[in-house]
Scaffold this motif. Structure first.
Motif, short mmCIF file in Angstrom:
data_model
loop_
_atom_site.label_atom_id
_atom_site.label_comp_id
_atom_site.label_asym_id
_atom_site.label_seq_id
_atom_site.Cartn_x
_atom_site.Cartn_y
_atom_site.Cartn_z
N ALA A 133 0.86 -0.98 -0.14
CA ALA A 133 -0.09 0.15 -0.11
C ALA A 133 1.06 1.20 0.05
O ALA A 133 0.73 2.19 -0.71
N GLY A 134 2.06 1.47 0.86
CA GLY A 134 2.94 2.51 0.59
C GLY A 134 3.64 2.57 -0.36
O GLY A 134 3.70 3.72 -1.16
N SER A 135 3.95 1.63 -1.30
CA SER A 135 4.45 1.53 -2.61
C SER A 135 3.60 2.25 -3.55
O SER A 135 3.91 2.94 -4.46
N ILE A 136 2.22 1.95 -3.55
CA ILE A 136 1.07 2.53 -4.38
C ILE A 136 1.05 4.06 -4.19
O ILE A 136 1.15 4.91 -5.12
N LEU A 137 1.34 4.34 -2.98
CA LEU A 137 1.20 5.94 -2.65
C LEU A 137 2.60 6.45 -3.24
O LEU A 137 2.66 7.71 -3.76
N GLY A 138 3.83 5.77 -3.05
CA GLY A 138 4.88 6.35 -3.79
C GLY A 138 4.80 6.66 -5.33
O GLY A 138 5.40 7.55 -5.97
N PHE A 139 4.27 5.51 -5.90
CA PHE A 139 3.96 5.84 -7.36
C PHE A 139 2.79 7.05 -7.62
O PHE A 139 2.82 7.66 -8.67
N SER A 140 1.97 7.30 -6.86
CA SER A 140 0.84 8.07 -6.99
C SER A 140 1.14 9.47 -6.91
O SER A 140 0.56 10.30 -7.25
N LEU A 141 1.86 9.77 -5.74
CA LEU A 141 2.07 11.16 -5.26
C LEU A 141 2.77 11.97 -6.09
O LEU A 141 4.10 11.46 -6.48
N PRO A 142 2.48 13.19 -6.55
CA PRO A 142 3.51 13.96 -7.42
C PRO A 142 4.80 14.19 -6.67
O PRO A 142 4.68 14.61 -5.51
N THR A 143 5.79 14.47 -7.29
CA THR A 143 7.05 14.77 -6.70
C THR A 143 7.06 16.04 -6.04
O THR A 143 7.66 16.43 -4.84
N PHE A 144 6.63 17.08 -6.98
CA PHE A 144 6.54 18.37 -6.46
C PHE A 144 5.88 18.59 -4.89
O PHE A 144 6.12 19.33 -4.20
N ALA A 192 17.00 14.14 -1.08
CA ALA A 192 17.28 12.87 -1.55
C ALA A 192 16.06 11.98 -1.39
O ALA A 192 15.90 11.14 -2.09
N LEU A 193 15.40 12.17 -0.17
CA LEU A 193 14.23 11.48 0.23
C LEU A 193 13.24 11.74 -0.78
O LEU A 193 12.53 10.67 -1.18
N ASN A 194 12.80 13.03 -1.08
CA ASN A 194 11.99 13.10 -2.20
C ASN A 194 12.35 12.67 -3.39
O ASN A 194 11.29 12.01 -3.99
N LEU A 195 13.39 12.56 -3.96
CA LEU A 195 13.58 12.02 -5.18
C LEU A 195 13.57 10.45 -5.14
O LEU A 195 13.56 9.86 -6.25
N ALA A 196 13.93 9.90 -4.06
CA ALA A 196 14.02 8.38 -3.82
C ALA A 196 12.66 7.67 -3.88
O ALA A 196 12.47 6.55 -4.00
N LEU A 197 11.58 8.52 -3.47
CA LEU A 197 10.33 7.97 -3.21
C LEU A 197 9.70 7.16 -4.39
O LEU A 197 9.51 5.88 -4.04
N PHE A 198 9.78 7.64 -5.58
CA PHE A 198 9.28 6.81 -6.45
C PHE A 198 10.13 5.69 -6.80
O PHE A 198 9.72 4.61 -7.27
N LYS A 199 11.51 5.90 -6.80
CA LYS A 199 12.44 4.54 -6.94
C LYS A 199 12.09 3.60 -5.82
O LYS A 199 12.37 2.30 -6.23
N LEU A 200 11.89 4.01 -4.81
CA LEU A 200 11.63 3.11 -3.63
C LEU A 200 10.49 2.27 -3.88
O LEU A 200 10.66 1.05 -3.84
#
Length: 324
Positions: A133-144, A192-200
């Motif tokens: 479920a957390g990985s789905i949030l990482g895909f869905s939330l916009p980086t900005f 770094a955390l912001n940029l890593a979220l989608f890749k994580l």
């Protein structure tokens, strides 16, 4: 192996040649830099002299041939705005972007692979479902949006971390690094955390899928039948095989992190290549834009070459297929 490398190098040369034309044509079609560089009150004589000085009065094909010849000699042109060679200007910003990208990928790898393996080994467990479920949030939330929320929470509300800049740096091997100082590390953490979220999220889902598939394979059943411990079966037999797609994706994603860190660098005022690119687009600084894009293309080609080599090292069938 030598034939495999020669084939990949030839493919890389063709890609670079084709992309040089596409990049130059794309940048050539973006406005007229003279409208930005010259004062609107300048007379026609000054305007004509400036256009001739930068070679902007030449037809497209002639400008491209001049660019291609200069490119082969390592000359990417001179910045219209900074009046300095474009490539050294970009390379001066490269260490900051690389540091940010490496930190982001390190976060994604250190957390993504263990979490993905845990979710793959026990897919029906509540913890595994929470991870997915957390990985789905990482895909869905916009980086900005995530970047702004991180600044609002950790900088404005809690006051734990700075909201922008690079902080104190230490020079090592002629390059300034932020992670070697406590202040620089605190400035590095949020972007770094912001940029890593989608890749994580991507690594978690990829590792989970690979682990579930590997645990059902025959070689894992044979390893269990031989009496090997579960830790050895998972850590040696299954993990080695799921590394092949992970290495491939990590290589490509590292290139995308470096190339597309523009949003994160802008939000956190990180002085990297992305911020320079935005400034160059606003001023129509063609040499800097072309040099940046060609550098990104070359980086992707190099990363793909290294991924192919790593892939061949992990899977001998790749070398045998290239030899055939």
């Amino acid at each position: 192996m030598l034939g495999f490398l020669l084939q990949r190098l030839a493919s890389a040369a063709v890609v670079l040649a084709a992309m040089s034309l596409i990049v130059f044509a794309g940048v050539y079609a973006i406005g007229n830099p003279i409208d930005v560089l010259i004062n609107p009150a300048a007379d026609q004589v000054m305007r004509a002299e400036t256009i001739a000085r930068y070679g902007l009065d030449r037809p497209f094909w002639e400008q491209y041939l001049r660019f291609a010849r200069a490119l082969l000699s390592g000359d990417f042109g001179t910045s219209f705005v900074f009046n300095t060679p474009a490539l050294p200007l970009i390379l001066s910003k490269l260490p900051a972007t690389l540091e940010l990208a490496l930190a982001a990928m390190l976060i994604a790898i250190l957390f993504g692979i263990p979490l993905g393996m845990a979710a793959g080994l026990k897919p029906e467990a509540p913890a595994s479902k929470a991870i997915m479920a957390g990985s789905i949030l990482g895909f869905s939330l916009p980086t900005f949006w995530v970047g702004l929320m991180l600044i609002l929470l950790f900088s404005v509300e809690l006051g734990w971390l700075p909201s922008g800049g690079r902080g104190d740096t230490v020079t090592l091997l002629g390059i300034e690094w932020s992670f070697l100082t406590a202040d620089g590390l605190s400035h590095l953490l949020l972007p770094a955390l912001n940029l890593a979220l989608f890749k994580l999220s991507l690594i978690i889902r990829l590792t989970r899928a690979g682990m579930r598939e590997a645990m059902l394979a025959d070689y894992v059943r044979f390893a269990r039948a031989k009496g090997l411990s579960r830790a050895r079966v998972v850590g040696v037999h299954a993990f080695r095989n799921i590394l092949i797609p992970i290495v491939t994706v990590l290589g490509l994603e590292f290139g995308s992190v470096v190339a597309f860190a523009v949003v994160t660098e802008t939000i956190f005022s990180w002085p990297g290549m992305g911020k320079l690119l935005i400034d160059s687009i606003l001023t129509l600084d063609r040499p800097v834009m072309v040099a940046y894009l060609m550098l990104v293309v070359a980086m992707f080609v190099l990363i793909n070459l290294l991924v192919d080599i790593a892939y061949a090292a992990l899977d001998p069938r790749v070398r045998l297929g290239g030899r055939a």
